[in-house]
Design an enzyme around this catalytic site. Structure first.
Site, short mmCIF file in Angstrom:
data_model
loop_
_atom_site.label_atom_id
_atom_site.label_comp_id
_atom_site.label_asym_id
_atom_site.label_seq_id
_atom_site.Cartn_x
_atom_site.Cartn_y
_atom_site.Cartn_z
N THR A 37 -1.72 -8.81 7.48
CA THR A 37 -0.71 -9.82 7.77
C THR A 37 0.47 -9.16 8.46
O THR A 37 0.55 -7.94 8.54
CB THR A 37 -0.20 -10.51 6.49
N ALA B 134 0.48 -5.36 3.58
CA ALA B 134 1.74 -6.10 3.45
C ALA B 134 2.82 -5.32 4.19
O ALA B 134 3.09 -4.17 3.87
CB ALA B 134 2.11 -6.28 1.98
N VAL C 82 0.76 -0.67 2.04
CA VAL C 82 2.08 -0.84 2.67
C VAL C 82 1.96 -0.61 4.18
O VAL C 82 1.54 0.46 4.62
CB VAL C 82 3.11 0.13 2.06
N LYS C 83 2.37 -1.60 4.93
CA LYS C 83 2.25 -1.56 6.39
C LYS C 83 3.59 -1.14 6.99
O LYS C 83 4.62 -1.79 6.75
CB LYS C 83 1.83 -2.94 6.90
N LEU C 84 3.56 -0.07 7.78
CA LEU C 84 4.77 0.54 8.33
C LEU C 84 4.73 0.58 9.85
O LEU C 84 3.66 0.79 10.43
CB LEU C 84 4.91 1.98 7.81
#
Length: 217
Positions: free
Chosen positions: A27, A60, A86-88
């Site tokens: 997402t 996310a 965790v999307k960075l």
């Protein structure tokens, strides 16, 4: 190759999950906004709903662009559910945050990758996934599949464990081409997955089988 769906739409996620081939979800803030999911608590609650539907990883994304903000957001997201990744963003502080989370055993997805050099940095920082956006490269007359191929070659050279998550998938041929090249994961809309079902000879053959069956009854 793993299949992720790139959406925040719960109905589409549920449909993909029902096929039995879905491995995860990606997402981003734009996809959340498309579903009218706004506000910190609403977004957090939505991630929980997604995790309750799928069995695999759910990326996310943080919205901070500074190291401290990414760490604060990322730790909150990672604590929501064991499936959260965790999307960075692929920026300097994003790489620093990636290394921080990697050292703490928190899985990460480095996104908005458009070059092999960026993919190398993400792997060096211990990213779980790296997300090259092949569709957006195609949109500006650049060969997105060539980037996937370059990253695959480099990662194989040095044994990097970071998974190549081919993002910005537009259609079924992107899926097939990424599988040929050796992408570990693809993420795209529901249509890019269900489109793989379609072939006119399948439809013709099935119609013929049913026709012949009816003749004998």
């Amino acid at each position: 190759m793993k299949f992720f769906i790139d959406t925040a739409n719960l109905d589409q996620i549920s449909e993909a999950q029902s096929l039995g081939v879905l491995d995860g979800v990606t997402t981003n803030p734009s996809l959340m906004a498309k579903e009218d999911i706004t506000g910190k608590q609403n977004i957090i609650d939505h991630y929980k709903k997604i995790c309750n539907i799928v069995d695999g990883d759910v990326s996310a994304e943080v919205i901070s662009t500074d190291f401290e903000g990414m760490i604060k957001e990322g730790e909150i997201l990672a604590a929501l559910h064991p499936q959260i990744v965790v999307k960075l963003p692929m920026i300097k502080d994003g790489i620093k945050a990636c290394k921080y989370f990697s050292d703490k055993g928190i899985r990460t997805n480095v996104t908005l990758v458009f070059s092999a050099g960026q993919a190398i940095l993400a792997a060096k920082a211990g990213a779980t996934y790296v997300s090259p956006f092949l569709g957006r490269l195609d949109d500006i007359s650049t060969d997105g599949l060539h980037l996937i191929s370059e990253i695959r070659h480099i990662y194989n050279n040095y044994g990097f464990e970071t998974k190549i998550l081919a993002a910005s998938i537009r259609h079924t041929m992107h899926v097939i081409d990424c599988a040929k090249i050796g992408a570990d994961v693809m993420t795209g809309p529901l249509s890019s997955i269900t489109g793989l079902l379609n072939h006119p000879l399948t439809d013709i053959g099935l119609a013929k089988f049913l026709e012949d069956y009816e003749k004998g009854n």
